[in-house]
Write a protein that holds these residues in place. Structure first.
Motif: not given
Length: 311
Positions: A120, A243, A247, A254, A257-258, A261, A304, A308
């Protein structure tokens, strides 16, 4: 995939180093026990205190929905693992705590930071830190309390002894001191900080070598059935719950959440073996659970990342 393997490989190298040293007689079982005691009593408490006291994000301004998303899923997995340990595998209660801990606690230092930041970038730094700052203290603290509470010698008249143990427990003391330092803005004096840094830095590599020595003692097939169940709960069930909750319950951004996860999808951390070694409970299972989940995570983390839409 090659990046993930490059991250995971040093972990197995340190475990393998301890395993080889024990097999050829360079280090004894007593040495492994001593290393585990050092990590539990000094190195990890120093790591917890440093992590909390040097935090720049106020604890009272953190997103509670984000925290609840992650730790609610962790609690479900932990409770499920303890239930399976008791009802299916017929293990005693304290061993069930180790099963739950290994199924819910993530390898944050070795895998979490590089993997999530690679996935990310800078956008993942804030949500990563918000979990990293409290994950280890909460998980270690809960494990310590549950193990102490499950000790049959501490029932009834042993209640006073139980609370005395909690008040002198190195993990809980480090947690309390770290939170107090973070809230008051107190930092470690310059003369002490190098000692604190040295202890904290040594926690992970020393613990991994210690686990390698334990593997030489217990082998890789000490408890494969329980370790396989734990790995499945850790690598698939935990991130799936995060997740779903992130969500559809809290509707997190996002990236939050990512990150949560991926944090949940990390393999079991070395702290599971460290606690098992400290209390002399399910050491074979803990070492197997870490080895199994770390090996399988090379594939499950990739799954995963695909779910994602990252990478």
């Amino acid at each position: 995939m090659s990046d993930i393997i490059a991250i995971v490989l040093p972990i197995f190298a340190l475990i393998g180093l301890g395993f080889l040293a024990a097999k050829i007689g360079l280090m004894s079982e007593r040495a492994g026990d001593g290393l585990a005691d050092y990590v539990f009593a000094l190195a990890v408490p120093a790591l917890i205190f440093r992590m909390l006291s040097e935090s720049t994000a106020p604890l009272n301004s953190s997103p509670w929905g984000y925290w609840v998303t992650y730790f609610a899923a962790a609690a479900v997995v932990w409770a499920g693992a303890m239930l399976i340990s008791s009802r299916v595998l017929h293990r005693e209660q304290r061993e069930g705590v180790i099963h739950g801990f290994c199924s819910a606690q993530s390898n944050t230092v070795f895998l979490g930071i590089p993997l999530i930041l690679r996935a990310y970038g800078d956008a993942g730094a804030v949500p990563l830190f918000l979990l990293l700052a409290i994950h280890l203290p909460i998980m270690m603290g809960v494990a310590a309390i549950l193990i102490e509470a499950a000790d049959p010698e501490r029932s009834g008249g042993g209640l006073r002894r139980f609370f005395k143990t909690l008040l002198t427990h190195p993990i809980l003391l480090a947690l309390a001191a770290g939170v107090a330092a973070q809230l008051t803005g107190v930092k470690a004096p310059a003369s002490i900080k190098p000692i604190l840094d040295a202890l904290a830095t040594s926690a992970s590599p020393v613990a991994l070598v210690s686990m390698g020595i334990a593997l030489a003692r217990y082998g890789f097939r000490s408890d494969p059935e329980a370790a396989s169940i734990s790995a499945f709960l850790k690598l698939m069930v935990h991130p799936a719950l995060v997740f779903v909750i992130g969500t559809w319950v809290f509707a997190l951004e996002p990236v939050f959440t990512g990150v949560a996860v991926l944090f949940a999808a990390l393999p079991s951390g070395i702290n599971g073996y460290m606690i098992a070694s400290r209390y002399k409970i399910a050491e074979g299972f803990a070492s197997n659970a870490i080895a199994f989940s770390t090996a399988f995570s090379v594939f499950t983390v990739a799954i995963w990342l695909w779910v994602l839409g990252v990478g």
